[in-house]
Design a protein around this motif. Structure first.
Motif, PDB file in Angstrom:
ATOM      1  N   UNK A  45      -8.447  30.605  15.484  1.00 18.09           N
ATOM      2  CA  UNK A  45      -8.886  30.715  14.094  1.00 18.09           C
ATOM      3  C   UNK A  45      -8.190  29.670  13.212  1.00 18.09           C
ATOM      4  N   UNK A  46      -6.953  29.332  13.548  1.00 19.85           N
ATOM      5  CA  UNK A  46      -6.244  28.277  12.815  1.00 19.85           C
ATOM      6  C   UNK A  46      -6.941  26.934  13.027  1.00 19.85           C
ATOM      7  N   UNK A  47      -7.347  26.651  14.263  1.00 19.90           N
ATOM      8  CA  UNK A  47      -8.092  25.428  14.539  1.00 19.90           C
ATOM      9  C   UNK A  47      -9.414  25.424  13.769  1.00 19.90           C
ATOM     10  N   UNK A  48     -10.087  26.571  13.703  1.00 19.45           N
ATOM     11  CA  UNK A  48     -11.326  26.687  12.943  1.00 19.45           C
ATOM     12  C   UNK A  48     -11.077  26.436  11.456  1.00 19.45           C
ATOM     13  N   UNK A  49      -9.969  26.937  10.925  1.00 17.98           N
ATOM     14  CA  UNK A  49      -9.627  26.699   9.522  1.00 17.98           C
ATOM     15  C   UNK A  49      -9.389  25.210   9.271  1.00 17.98           C
ATOM     16  N   UNK A  50      -8.690  24.556  10.196  1.00 17.01           N
ATOM     17  CA  UNK A  50      -8.451  23.111  10.060  1.00 17.01           C
ATOM     18  C   UNK A  50      -9.771  22.360  10.113  1.00 17.01           C
ATOM     19  N   UNK A  51     -10.651  22.717  11.025  1.00 15.32           N
ATOM     20  CA  UNK A  51     -11.948  22.072  11.134  1.00 15.32           C
ATOM     21  C   UNK A  51     -12.782  22.306   9.876  1.00 15.32           C
ATOM     22  N   UNK A  52     -12.752  23.516   9.352  1.00 17.05           N
ATOM     23  CA  UNK A  52     -13.478  23.847   8.121  1.00 17.05           C
ATOM     24  C   UNK A  52     -12.987  22.992   6.958  1.00 17.05           C
ATOM     25  N   UNK A  53     -11.676  22.869   6.802  1.00 14.89           N
ATOM     26  CA  UNK A  53     -11.110  22.074   5.713  1.00 14.89           C
ATOM     27  C   UNK A  53     -11.475  20.600   5.897  1.00 14.89           C
ATOM     28  N   UNK A  54     -11.414  20.100   7.124  1.00 15.91           N
ATOM     29  CA  UNK A  54     -11.782  18.704   7.398  1.00 15.91           C
ATOM     30  C   UNK A  54     -13.237  18.446   7.007  1.00 15.91           C
ATOM     31  N   UNK A  55     -14.151  19.304   7.426  1.00 19.11           N
ATOM     32  CA  UNK A  55     -15.575  19.124   7.127  1.00 19.11           C
ATOM     33  C   UNK A  55     -15.832  19.280   5.624  1.00 19.11           C
ATOM     34  N   UNK A  56     -15.148  20.203   4.992  1.00 14.64           N
ATOM     35  CA  UNK A  56     -15.295  20.391   3.547  1.00 14.64           C
ATOM     36  C   UNK A  56     -14.846  19.143   2.786  1.00 14.64           C
ATOM     37  N   UNK A  57     -13.722  18.566   3.171  1.00 14.50           N
ATOM     38  CA  UNK A  57     -13.237  17.354   2.516  1.00 14.50           C
ATOM     39  C   UNK A  57     -14.174  16.181   2.786  1.00 14.50           C
ATOM     40  N   UNK A  58     -14.661  16.069   4.007  1.00 14.00           N
ATOM     41  CA  UNK A  58     -15.578  14.991   4.354  1.00 14.00           C
ATOM     42  C   UNK A  58     -16.870  15.108   3.536  1.00 14.00           C
ATOM     43  N   UNK A  59     -17.407  16.300   3.433  1.00  9.05           N
ATOM     44  CA  UNK A  59     -18.633  16.529   2.661  1.00  9.05           C
ATOM     45  C   UNK A  59     -18.421  16.211   1.193  1.00  9.05           C
ATOM     46  N   UNK A  60     -17.274  16.578   0.668  1.00  9.25           N
ATOM     47  CA  UNK A  60     -16.969  16.283  -0.728  1.00  9.25           C
ATOM     48  C   UNK A  60     -17.009  14.786  -0.988  1.00  9.25           C
ATOM     49  N   UNK A  61     -16.409  14.000  -0.114  1.00  7.38           N
ATOM     50  CA  UNK A  61     -16.397  12.540  -0.302  1.00  7.38           C
ATOM     51  C   UNK A  61     -17.789  11.937  -0.144  1.00  7.38           C
ATOM     52  N   UNK A  62     -18.552  12.422   0.812  1.00  6.68           N
ATOM     53  CA  UNK A  62     -19.907  11.894   0.994  1.00  6.68           C
ATOM     54  C   UNK A  62     -20.747  12.184  -0.243  1.00  6.68           C
ATOM     55  N   UNK A  63     -20.646  13.399  -0.767  1.00  2.01           N
ATOM     56  CA  UNK A  63     -21.404  13.743  -1.974  1.00  2.01           C
ATOM     57  C   UNK A  63     -20.950  12.935  -3.189  1.00  2.01           C
ATOM     58  N   UNK A  64     -19.680  12.601  -3.242  1.00  5.90           N
ATOM     59  CA  UNK A  64     -19.158  11.862  -4.392  1.00  5.90           C
ATOM     60  C   UNK A  64     -19.523  10.387  -4.342  1.00  5.90           C
ATOM     61  N   UNK A  65     -19.726   9.827  -3.164  1.00  2.00           N
ATOM     62  CA  UNK A  65     -19.898   8.377  -3.029  1.00  2.00           C
ATOM     63  C   UNK A  65     -21.260   7.951  -2.525  1.00  2.00           C
ATOM     64  N   UNK A  66     -22.209   8.849  -2.440  1.00  2.00           N
ATOM     65  CA  UNK A  66     -23.514   8.496  -1.907  1.00  2.00           C
ATOM     66  C   UNK A  66     -24.552   8.529  -3.013  1.00  2.00           C
ATOM     67  N   UNK A  67     -25.288   7.438  -3.213  1.00  2.00           N
ATOM     68  CA  UNK A  67     -26.371   7.480  -4.207  1.00  2.00           C
ATOM     69  C   UNK A  67     -27.512   8.356  -3.689  1.00  2.00           C
ATOM     70  N   UNK A  68     -27.909   9.337  -4.479  1.00  3.47           N
ATOM     71  CA  UNK A  68     -28.927  10.282  -4.034  1.00  3.47           C
ATOM     72  C   UNK A  68     -30.262  10.087  -4.739  1.00  3.47           C
ATOM     73  N   UNK A  69     -30.287   9.310  -5.794  1.00  4.46           N
ATOM     74  CA  UNK A  69     -31.492   9.141  -6.588  1.00  4.46           C
ATOM     75  C   UNK A  69     -32.152   7.820  -6.221  1.00  4.46           C
ATOM     76  N   UNK A  70     -33.419   7.883  -5.930  1.00  6.02           N
ATOM     77  CA  UNK A  70     -34.167   6.670  -5.606  1.00  6.02           C
ATOM     78  C   UNK A  70     -34.637   6.005  -6.896  1.00  6.02           C
ATOM     79  N   UNK A  71     -34.841   4.696  -6.843  1.00  6.74           N
ATOM     80  CA  UNK A  71     -35.356   4.010  -8.035  1.00  6.74           C
ATOM     81  C   UNK A  71     -36.710   4.587  -8.462  1.00  6.74           C
ATOM     82  N   UNK A  72     -36.983   4.551  -9.729  1.00 10.35           N
ATOM     83  CA  UNK A  72     -38.222   5.038 -10.343  1.00 10.35           C
ATOM     84  C   UNK A  72     -38.385   6.547 -10.229  1.00 10.35           C
ATOM     85  N   UNK A  73     -37.275   7.281 -10.121  1.00 10.44           N
ATOM     86  CA  UNK A  73     -37.317   8.733 -10.139  1.00 10.44           C
ATOM     87  C   UNK A  73     -37.356   9.189 -11.588  1.00 10.44           C
TER      88      UNK A  73
END
Length: 144
Positions: A45-73
């Motif tokens: 469960x500790x390994x699962x918690x570490x994996x959860x935190x890693x994926x959560x941090x990774x997702x946060x950065x992807x959402x913060x740095x990825x353009x999601x809106x296409x031109x002419x939206x």
């Protein structure tokens, strides 16, 4: 009237009492991450918690740095999409902050590595899209 330490917090485990008295990083699987009883001193469960935190941090950065809106939206649709993504990202960021406040060294390292890996993924994808657009522009210019 001073009461002995054991009477101040009678229902708290030794781990929580130790963390409240000593706010410094510690190592080991005996952490409380986000919810009472999780990961429950189990290595799996500790390994699962570490994996959860890693994926959560990774997702946060992807959402913060990825353009999601296409031109002419449409501005209304674009604003709603950006606000929704921001809502999710801020929620994830606060969960990460609370997880790191467990003061467990493994959880902290997982959060930092997750942020770094997420940033790498987001920026490498952005560079790949930019390179593809440059190739399209140069091919159009060469044929004219």
């Amino acid at each position: 009237m001073d009461m002995p330490e054991s009477q101040n917090m009678p229902n708290m485990s030794n781990n929580v009492t130790r963390n409240m008295n000593m706010m410094s990083f510690y190592w080991g699987k005996d952490a409380i991450v986000l919810f009472a009883g999780w990961p429950d001193q189990s290595a799996g469960m500790y390994f699962l918690a570490i994996l959860f935190v890693f994926i959560l941090a990774m997702t946060t950065e992807v959402l913060a740095n990825q353009p999601l809106i296409k031109p002419r939206t449409s501005p209304l649709v674009g604003g709603m999409v950006q606000a929704s993504v921001h809502l999710v990202r801020v929620g994830f960021t606060y969960l990460l902050m609370l997880a790191v406040m467990s003061f467990n060294g493994g959880i902290f390292i997982a959060a930092v590595l997750g942020h770094a890996f997420g940033f790498f993924i987001a920026k490498s994808r952005t560079l790949a899209v930019t390179d593809t657009e440059k190739d399209k522009d140069s091919s159009v210019t060469n044929h004219v």
